[in-house]
Design a protein around this motif. Structure first.
Motif, mmCIF file in Angstrom:
data_model
loop_
_atom_site.group_PDB
_atom_site.id
_atom_site.type_symbol
_atom_site.label_atom_id
_atom_site.label_comp_id
_atom_site.label_asym_id
_atom_site.label_seq_id
_atom_site.Cartn_x
_atom_site.Cartn_y
_atom_site.Cartn_z
ATOM 1 N N SER A 83 22.362 1.959 -32.552
ATOM 2 C CA SER A 83 20.701 3.469 -32.765
ATOM 3 C C SER A 83 20.578 2.749 -34.454
ATOM 4 O O SER A 83 21.002 2.626 -35.235
ATOM 5 N N SER A 93 16.020 5.307 -30.260
ATOM 6 C CA SER A 93 16.980 5.284 -30.120
ATOM 7 C C SER A 93 17.456 5.441 -28.048
ATOM 8 O O SER A 93 18.656 5.358 -27.838
ATOM 9 N N ALA A 123 23.602 7.464 -32.526
ATOM 10 C CA ALA A 123 24.641 6.989 -31.279
ATOM 11 C C ALA A 123 25.978 7.371 -31.536
ATOM 12 O O ALA A 123 26.723 8.508 -30.750
#
Length: 298
Positions: A83, A93, A123
């Motif tokens: 991400s 994301s 993430a």
């Protein structure tokens, strides 16, 4: 009325400041996207070539190798999600994390235990907030990944794949990233790195065809052992570059939209401020005329 004008002017100034930030971030993303696209174009052919080579070697060798063999001694699987480190990139994301959650649900539905890895602060924050343990995390280079980072990630994943079951070994390695197709199109993609699932450019030999002849020196096992780390590293590095280009493209598009929205808000508040000023002037004129009429009547 004067109070309303003051409020509108404050909001206009605040929106103008945000507009400058949005515009600056758009220009920064635009200046970096060219280099990011060039890195994707230069890395993709190598990743595809080594995938074809190792696929052909694995397909036409008669040895059992971890590259193509399914492990049945553990139900753990590794899942790497790539991400962004920063926000202001639209749904970039969120889309890749959503895709990873779908994959996680499917894997858990098959009775497998997911060992989570994450690259990018978005993430990492997502999984940390949900109290999910991370076996590995890498941050700080989402928009300009280094080759060393790809090597570090590949080594960590391969170590888990090569480990024994009682030492935390995994039977599969899955990767979720965003594939850069163009400035307009970027799509989340799920691939299984190991065991090799998709053979690109290599097909089974059909009946009646002459199979290609491969000679392995010194042996098929040693050739595949040497190619395997290079394969994982090249695929992960290509995924990082695709994700970086996708992040910059999403950020440029999002900041352009935010700049346009800020301009619309400024125009709206300017109109409201002018209306409030006109109302104030009209009220003052009415008070003056009323006062003059009262004096004349007396």
């Amino acid at each position: 009325m004067a109070g309303q004008q003051r409020v509108y002017r404050q909001r206009i100034r605040a929106t103008q400041s945000l507009k400058k930030i949005f515009r600056a971030m758009e220009l920064i993303a635009a200046s970096r996207i060219g280099k990011a696209r060039a890195r994707v174009a230069s890395a993709t052919p190598y990743a595809q070539a080594i995938t074809r080579a190792i696929s052909a070697a694995a397909l036409h060798s008669d040895v059992e190798h971890p590259l193509t063999s399914e492990r049945d001694d553990t139900n753990k699987v590794a899942l790497l999600v790539i991400s962004a480190d920063r926000g202001m990139a639209g749904a970039y994301s969120a889309n890749v994390i959503r895709e990873s959650e779908r994959l996680r649900g499917r894997l858990e539905g098959e009775g497998k235990e997911v060992v989570q890895f994450a690259a990018g602060r978005r993430a990492v924050s997502y999984f940390t907030f949900r109290r999910r343990e991370l076996a590995g995390q890498w941050t700080g280079e989402s928009d300009s990944p280094a080759r060393e980072t790809a090597t570090e990630i590949a080594n960590a994943l391969f170590a888990r794949f090569a480990a024994e079951a009682d030492e935390g070994g995994v039977s599969e390695i899955h990767l979720v990233y965003t594939r850069f197709k163009s400035m307009v199109t970027q799509e989340p993609r799920v691939i299984r790195l190991l065991p090799l699932e998709i053979v690109e450019g290599v097909t089974e030999v059909e009946e009646g065809e002459v199979p290609p002849l491969y000679e392995f020196e010194p042996s098929p096992d040693e050739v595949l052992d040497a190619l395997l780390p290079r394969y994982i590293e090249s695929r992960i590095y290509a995924a990082l570059l695709h994700s970086a280009a996708s992040e910059l493209a999403n950020r440029q598009r999002a900041m352009n939209t935010a700049t346009s929205n800020a301009e619309d808000i400024i125009r709206n508040y300017t109109r409201l401020a002018n209306q409030a000023r006109q109302s104030e002037i009209t009220q003052e004129i009415s008070e003056i005329v009323s006062g003059a009429d009262a004096l004349a009547a007396s």
